[in-house]
Scaffold this motif. Structure first.
Motif, PDB file in Angstrom:
ATOM      1  N   THR A  19      24.847   6.852 -12.183  1.00  0.00           N
ATOM      2  CA  THR A  19      24.410   6.284 -13.603  1.00  0.00           C
ATOM      3  C   THR A  19      25.809   5.306 -13.810  1.00  0.00           C
ATOM      4  N   LYS A  21      28.112   3.985 -12.376  1.00  0.00           N
ATOM      5  CA  LYS A  21      28.263   2.906 -11.303  1.00  0.00           C
ATOM      6  C   LYS A  21      27.185   1.686 -11.187  1.00  0.00           C
ATOM      7  N   ALA A  22      26.370   2.244 -11.697  1.00  0.00           N
ATOM      8  CA  ALA A  22      25.049   1.439 -12.276  1.00  0.00           C
ATOM      9  C   ALA A  22      25.136   0.428 -13.369  1.00  0.00           C
ATOM     10  N   LEU A  83      18.716   0.450 -17.484  1.00  0.00           N
ATOM     11  CA  LEU A  83      18.129   1.562 -17.001  1.00  0.00           C
ATOM     12  C   LEU A  83      18.144   2.439 -18.230  1.00  0.00           C
ATOM     13  N   ILE A 158      18.049   7.351 -11.681  1.00  0.00           N
ATOM     14  CA  ILE A 158      19.062   7.942 -11.132  1.00  0.00           C
ATOM     15  C   ILE A 158      18.882   9.284 -11.063  1.00  0.00           C
ATOM     16  N   THR A 191      19.777   1.959  -5.397  1.00  0.00           N
ATOM     17  CA  THR A 191      20.342   3.141  -6.280  1.00  0.00           C
ATOM     18  C   THR A 191      21.962   2.423  -6.151  1.00  0.00           C
ATOM     19  N   PRO A 192      22.446   1.970  -7.291  1.00  0.00           N
ATOM     20  CA  PRO A 192      24.225   2.053  -7.084  1.00  0.00           C
ATOM     21  C   PRO A 192      24.777   3.075  -6.768  1.00  0.00           C
TER      22      PRO A 192
END
Ligand SMILES: N[C@@H](CCC(=O)N[C@@H](CS)C(=O)NCC(=O)O)C(=O)O
Length: 209
Positions: A19, A21-22, A83, A158, A191-192
């Motif tokens: 998360t 990272k995102a 998100l 995530i 997904t990052p």
């Protein structure tokens, strides 16, 4: 930069890492050795009386429970709300999936695998059935859906990707659940932070070898 107390193999820690990272937030990572009891040291219990990782300390503000941390990071630092959208209905579905992930899906993992891994107890077939039931539910939620809640990536995906990848390294056969399998294969690509998640999964896998 927020302090982040974690363990790479831990599923809830990995969901916060992805998360962050995102959202584009850097974490000042502080590794805790749970086997050595680092989390029980007075200085950590003072921060988090529940002594769990992940724990975030953002400019003196301490927060634990991975899904609460995920939401906090998006609300505090997200450049958009994609998100965790503000629309009450969209958000409600995301929350449902997050609570499902915590209370049903990941709980089924803990109930079945933890006694075997950490207490060398025999496998309990009844607990295994609960895993299968949880995967059936997730499979139904994902019917005709590319994402777990709504039509784009959210914190629900995530959290679920952290859990499902943990099942994968435990040897659970995800491919039996066609919708979960399809969603998971896509989630790995979009997904990052997936790579860091997988590296943590491989750490956790050592318990199963
Ligand atoms: N529901 C919590 C679970 C946290 C949790 O149980 N973390 C484990 C590691 S995966 C832990 O810190 N165990 C050490 C302890 O409870 O003392 C979350 O999602 O953050």
């Amino acid at each position: 930069m927020a302090d982040f107390y974690y363990l790479p193999g831990s599923s809830p820690c990995r969901s916060v890492i992805m998360t962050a990272k995102a959202v584009g937030v850097e974490l000042n990572k502080k590794l805790l050795n749970l086997q050595a009891g680092d989390q029980l040291k007075p200085e950590f219990v003072k921060i988090n009386p529940q002594h769990t990782v992940p724990t975030l300390v953002d400019n003196g503000f301490a927060l634990w429970e991975s899904r609460a941390i995920q939401v906090y990071l998006v609300e505090k630092y997200g450049k958009t709300d994609s998100l965790y959208p503000k629309c009450p209905k969209k958000r409600a579905v995301i929350n449902q999936r997050l609570y499902f992930d915590m209370g049903t899906l990941y709980q089924s993992f803990a109930n079945y695998y933890y006694p075997q891994v950490f207490a060398k107890a025999p496998a309990d077939p009844e607990a295994f059935k609960k895993i299968e039931a949880a995967f059936e539910f997730l499979n139904t939620f994902l019917e005709g859906q590319e994402y777990a809640a709504g039509d784009s990536l959210t914190v629900a995906d995530i959290a679920l990707v952290a859990s499902v990848s943990t099942f994968e390294v435990a040897g659970f056969e995800i491919s039996k659940y066609a919708n979960v399998n399809r969603w998971y294969e896509n989630a790995k690509k979009v997904t990052p932070g997936w790579e860091e998640n997988w590296a943590g999964c491989l750490e956790f896998k050592k318990y199963f070898e």
